[in-house]
Design a protein around this motif. Structure first.
Motif, PDB file in Angstrom:
ATOM      1  N   THR A 104       4.028   3.723   1.376  1.00 20.65           N
ATOM      2  CA  THR A 104       5.484   3.857   1.375  1.00 20.65           C
ATOM      3  C   THR A 104       6.084   3.718  -0.022  1.00 20.65           C
ATOM      4  OG1 THR A 104       5.937   1.485   1.703  1.00 20.65           O
ATOM      5  CG2 THR A 104       5.517   2.815   3.680  1.00 20.65           C
ATOM      6  N   LEU A 105       5.252   3.512  -1.033  1.00 21.71           N
ATOM      7  CA  LEU A 105       5.735   3.183  -2.370  1.00 21.71           C
ATOM      8  C   LEU A 105       5.779   4.372  -3.321  1.00 21.71           C
ATOM      9  CD1 LEU A 105       3.773  -0.178  -2.791  1.00 21.71           C
ATOM     10  CD2 LEU A 105       6.178   0.114  -2.160  1.00 21.71           C
ATOM     11  N   GLY A 106       5.336   5.530  -2.858  1.00 23.56           N
ATOM     12  CA  GLY A 106       5.365   6.713  -3.704  1.00 23.56           C
ATOM     13  C   GLY A 106       4.272   6.749  -4.755  1.00 23.56           C
ATOM     14  N   LEU A 107       3.177   6.036  -4.507  1.00 24.52           N
ATOM     15  CA  LEU A 107       2.049   6.000  -5.434  1.00 24.52           C
ATOM     16  C   LEU A 107       1.124   7.189  -5.171  1.00 24.52           C
ATOM     17  CD1 LEU A 107       1.260   2.191  -5.056  1.00 24.52           C
ATOM     18  CD2 LEU A 107       2.344   3.273  -7.046  1.00 24.52           C
ATOM     19  N   ASP A 108       0.664   7.842  -6.213  1.00 25.39           N
ATOM     20  CA  ASP A 108      -0.244   8.977  -6.039  1.00 25.39           C
ATOM     21  C   ASP A 108      -1.578   8.546  -5.452  1.00 25.39           C
ATOM     22  OD1 ASP A 108       1.506  10.965  -7.055  1.00 25.39           O
ATOM     23  OD2 ASP A 108       1.022  10.361  -9.101  1.00 25.39           O
ATOM     24  N   PHE A 109      -2.087   7.432  -5.914  1.00 21.32           N
ATOM     25  CA  PHE A 109      -3.352   6.888  -5.421  1.00 21.32           C
ATOM     26  C   PHE A 109      -3.117   5.416  -5.071  1.00 21.32           C
ATOM     27  CE2 PHE A 109      -4.421  10.387  -8.244  1.00 21.32           C
ATOM     28  CZ  PHE A 109      -5.327  11.113  -7.473  1.00 21.32           C
ATOM     29  N   PRO A 110      -2.551   5.149  -3.896  1.00 20.31           N
ATOM     30  CA  PRO A 110      -2.132   3.781  -3.544  1.00 20.31           C
ATOM     31  C   PRO A 110      -3.271   2.774  -3.651  1.00 20.31           C
ATOM     32  CG  PRO A 110      -1.258   5.357  -1.974  1.00 20.31           C
ATOM     33  CD  PRO A 110      -2.236   6.108  -2.827  1.00 20.31           C
ATOM     34  N   LYS A 150       4.969   5.505 -11.852  1.00 26.34           N
ATOM     35  CA  LYS A 150       4.301   4.718 -10.819  1.00 26.34           C
ATOM     36  C   LYS A 150       2.798   4.877 -10.999  1.00 26.34           C
ATOM     37  CE  LYS A 150       8.037   5.011  -7.427  1.00 26.34           C
ATOM     38  NZ  LYS A 150       8.400   5.294  -6.003  1.00 26.34           N
ATOM     39  N   LEU A 151       2.129   3.784 -11.321  1.00 30.50           N
ATOM     40  CA  LEU A 151       0.714   3.834 -11.681  1.00 30.50           C
ATOM     41  C   LEU A 151      -0.123   2.878 -10.840  1.00 30.50           C
ATOM     42  CD1 LEU A 151       1.009   3.662 -15.578  1.00 30.50           C
ATOM     43  CD2 LEU A 151       0.517   5.707 -14.223  1.00 30.50           C
ATOM     44  N   THR A 152      -1.342   3.294 -10.584  1.00 29.16           N
ATOM     45  CA  THR A 152      -2.388   2.391 -10.111  1.00 29.16           C
ATOM     46  C   THR A 152      -3.575   2.551 -11.061  1.00 29.16           C
ATOM     47  OG1 THR A 152      -3.167   4.100  -8.558  1.00 29.16           O
ATOM     48  CG2 THR A 152      -1.699   2.400  -7.677  1.00 29.16           C
ATOM     49  N   GLU A 153      -4.627   1.798 -10.808  1.00 30.86           N
ATOM     50  CA  GLU A 153      -5.813   1.704 -11.651  1.00 30.86           C
ATOM     51  C   GLU A 153      -5.503   0.808 -12.859  1.00 30.86           C
ATOM     52  OE1 GLU A 153      -8.746   2.706 -10.546  1.00 30.86           O
ATOM     53  OE2 GLU A 153      -7.622   3.411  -8.791  1.00 30.86           O
ATOM     54  N   SER A 154      -6.239  -0.286 -12.928  1.00 36.81           N
ATOM     55  CA  SER A 154      -5.916  -1.350 -13.874  1.00 36.81           C
ATOM     56  C   SER A 154      -5.903  -0.883 -15.328  1.00 36.81           C
ATOM     57  CB  SER A 154      -6.877  -2.535 -13.683  1.00 36.81           C
ATOM     58  OG  SER A 154      -8.224  -2.111 -13.753  1.00 36.81           O
ATOM     59  N   LEU A 189      -4.059  -1.613  -5.327  1.00 35.60           N
ATOM     60  CA  LEU A 189      -3.621  -2.794  -6.071  1.00 35.60           C
ATOM     61  C   LEU A 189      -4.583  -3.026  -7.216  1.00 35.60           C
ATOM     62  CD1 LEU A 189      -2.802  -5.223  -3.100  1.00 35.60           C
ATOM     63  CD2 LEU A 189      -1.150  -4.026  -4.544  1.00 35.60           C
ATOM     64  N   PRO A 190      -4.073  -3.328  -8.420  1.00 36.21           N
ATOM     65  CA  PRO A 190      -2.665  -3.506  -8.759  1.00 36.21           C
ATOM     66  C   PRO A 190      -1.934  -2.173  -8.919  1.00 36.21           C
ATOM     67  CG  PRO A 190      -4.002  -3.771 -10.724  1.00 36.21           C
ATOM     68  CD  PRO A 190      -4.968  -3.602  -9.580  1.00 36.21           C
ATOM     69  N   TYR A 191      -0.591  -2.261  -8.857  1.00 36.65           N
ATOM     70  CA  TYR A 191       0.230  -1.105  -9.196  1.00 36.65           C
ATOM     71  C   TYR A 191       1.327  -1.550 -10.154  1.00 36.65           C
ATOM     72  CZ  TYR A 191       3.370  -2.837  -5.430  1.00 36.65           C
ATOM     73  OH  TYR A 191       4.181  -3.606  -4.622  1.00 36.65           O
ATOM     74  N   LEU A 192       1.828  -0.581 -10.917  1.00 35.63           N
ATOM     75  CA  LEU A 192       2.935  -0.827 -11.850  1.00 35.63           C
ATOM     76  C   LEU A 192       3.982   0.249 -11.636  1.00 35.63           C
ATOM     77  CD1 LEU A 192       2.945  -1.907 -15.518  1.00 35.63           C
ATOM     78  CD2 LEU A 192       4.092   0.239 -14.925  1.00 35.63           C
ATOM     79  N   MET A 193       5.233  -0.178 -11.575  1.00 35.51           N
ATOM     80  CA  MET A 193       6.349   0.744 -11.456  1.00 35.51           C
ATOM     81  C   MET A 193       7.329   0.467 -12.587  1.00 35.51           C
ATOM     82  SD  MET A 193       7.062   0.704  -7.357  1.00 35.51           S
ATOM     83  CE  MET A 193       5.752   1.048  -6.166  1.00 35.51           C
ATOM     84  N   ASP A 194       7.712   1.528 -13.283  1.00 33.15           N
ATOM     85  CA  ASP A 194       8.662   1.425 -14.389  1.00 33.15           C
ATOM     86  C   ASP A 194       9.563   2.653 -14.329  1.00 33.15           C
ATOM     87  OD1 ASP A 194       9.999   0.736 -16.696  1.00 33.15           O
ATOM     88  OD2 ASP A 194       8.422   1.424 -18.048  1.00 33.15           O
ATOM     89  N   GLY A 195      10.651   2.533 -13.585  1.00 31.96           N
ATOM     90  CA  GLY A 195      11.506   3.691 -13.358  1.00 31.96           C
ATOM     91  C   GLY A 195      10.763   4.751 -12.575  1.00 31.96           C
ATOM     92  N   ILE A 244      10.452  -3.682 -14.838  1.00 33.35           N
ATOM     93  CA  ILE A 244       9.086  -3.292 -14.522  1.00 33.35           C
ATOM     94  C   ILE A 244       8.576  -4.135 -13.364  1.00 33.35           C
ATOM     95  CG2 ILE A 244       6.707  -3.259 -15.372  1.00 33.35           C
ATOM     96  CD1 ILE A 244       7.784  -2.654 -18.129  1.00 33.35           C
ATOM     97  N   ILE A 245       7.855  -3.491 -12.453  1.00 36.17           N
ATOM     98  CA  ILE A 245       7.290  -4.169 -11.287  1.00 36.17           C
ATOM     99  C   ILE A 245       5.769  -4.120 -11.379  1.00 36.17           C
ATOM    100  CG2 ILE A 245       7.035  -4.124  -8.779  1.00 36.17           C
ATOM    101  CD1 ILE A 245       9.793  -2.757  -8.659  1.00 36.17           C
ATOM    102  N   LEU A 246       5.148  -5.267 -11.185  1.00 32.36           N
ATOM    103  CA  LEU A 246       3.690  -5.363 -11.097  1.00 32.36           C
ATOM    104  C   LEU A 246       3.339  -5.870  -9.712  1.00 32.36           C
ATOM    105  CD1 LEU A 246       0.901  -5.298 -12.576  1.00 32.36           C
ATOM    106  CD2 LEU A 246       1.289  -7.728 -13.107  1.00 32.36           C
ATOM    107  N   GLY A 247       2.587  -5.080  -8.963  1.00 30.84           N
ATOM    108  CA  GLY A 247       2.208  -5.466  -7.609  1.00 30.84           C
ATOM    109  C   GLY A 247       0.742  -5.822  -7.520  1.00 30.84           C
ATOM    110  N   TYR A 248       0.458  -6.938  -6.844  1.00 28.67           N
ATOM    111  CA  TYR A 248      -0.941  -7.360  -6.704  1.00 28.67           C
ATOM    112  C   TYR A 248      -1.035  -8.480  -5.675  1.00 28.67           C
ATOM    113  CZ  TYR A 248      -5.790  -8.070  -8.181  1.00 28.67           C
ATOM    114  OH  TYR A 248      -7.163  -8.141  -8.209  1.00 28.67           O
TER     115      TYR A 248
END
Length: 275
Positions: free
Chosen positions: A92-98, A109-113, A100-106, A43-47
């Protein structure tokens, strides 16, 4: 310009990650080139490289014992506080609503805390979302109140001119603190006897107010007891006493904030004014 790095981390925030965080703060070296490569299924957490909205997710991961990786971004130096490190990757990350923060798990791909917090709970411990209809409703209510609370804090802490901080923001924070204290009376956790994800979110917000603005834990014994209850949970206690936990009160917000900012060494020279 500003710096970005990604590194492996466990919920304990191991020593090597602490060293990597210092490296990116002081040199801007990308930790991937130092051998901190990540499992592909992790799992990736971006912030931003602060506590902010990501700290609740970190607390959840710590409590649940979940291994994850962080992609951390640093603002550029004052006075521009460039966000180019994030803007250059944002779309470039494939986020629907780019955002921060974002979470990627396979493929997820999510944003909004709040969506991120709820996903973590749903995957690893659904009980943290509430175990009954009434409890889930209370959790949702507290989460909504906390959103408005955080927005008032943003005005309080990021407005560069203290004289222009909206009175309604200050009143909102003060009133909500009183209501949280009243709601906590006779309870173990904010929604009753069961721990839920909003307890981690609320504790983080209350601690920031206590550290940066007013000692509310002295004023409201119920909040002090509540804070100690949550932070004494075994994995939370371990996390908060680990080397890589951001203990400094100036780590709550980004460098452009007037309160709770992190003037990173060799990058910032900011005088944070106080009320």
């Amino acid at each position: 310009f500003c710096f970005f790095f990604s590194s492996r981390r466990r919920h304990t925030r191991c020593r090597e990650v602490s060293w990597a965080r210092r490296c990116v703060q002081e040199t801007g070296i990308n930790a991937e080139y130092m051998g901190f490569m990540i499992k592909k299924d992790q799992i990736i957490l971006g912030y931003w490289n602060i506590r902010g909205l990501a700290e609740t997710a970190r607390l959840l991961f710590a409590h649940l014992g979940v291994e994850y990786k962080e992609e951390l971004y640093n603002l550029g130096p004052a006075p521009e506080f460039s966000r180019e490190c994030w803007f250059s990757k944002k779309f470039t990350l494939g986020l629907d609503f780019p955002n921060l923060p974002y979470l990627m798990d396979g493929s997820v791909k999510l944003t909004e805390s709040n969506a991120i917090y709820r996903y973590i709970c749903g995957k690893f411990d659904p009980k943290l979302l509430g175990t009954t209809l009434e409890e889930r409703a209370l959790v949702d209510m507290v989460a909504s109140v906390l959103y408005d609370f955080v927005m008032a804090k943003v005005d309080l802490m990021y407005n560069p001119d203290a004289s222009k901080v909206q009175k309604r923001s200050i009143d909102k924070i003060a009133d909500d603190v009183k209501m949280f204290a009243k709601m906590m009376e006779g309870k173990k956790y904010i929604c009753g006897d069961n721990l839920t994800y909003v307890d981690f979110a609320l504790v983080e917000q209350l601690e920031s107010i206590n550290d940066l603005w007013e000692p509310i834990f002295k004023t409201y014994p119920s909040l002090d007891k509540y804070f100690k209850e949550v932070t004494s949970l075994p994995n939370i206690h371990k996390y908060r006493n680990s080397e890589n936990y951001l203990k400094n009160p100036k780590a709550y917000n980004n460098g452009s904030a007037r309160l709770g900012a992190t003037p990173l060494k060799k990058q910032f020279s900011i005088n944070n004014t106080q009320f």
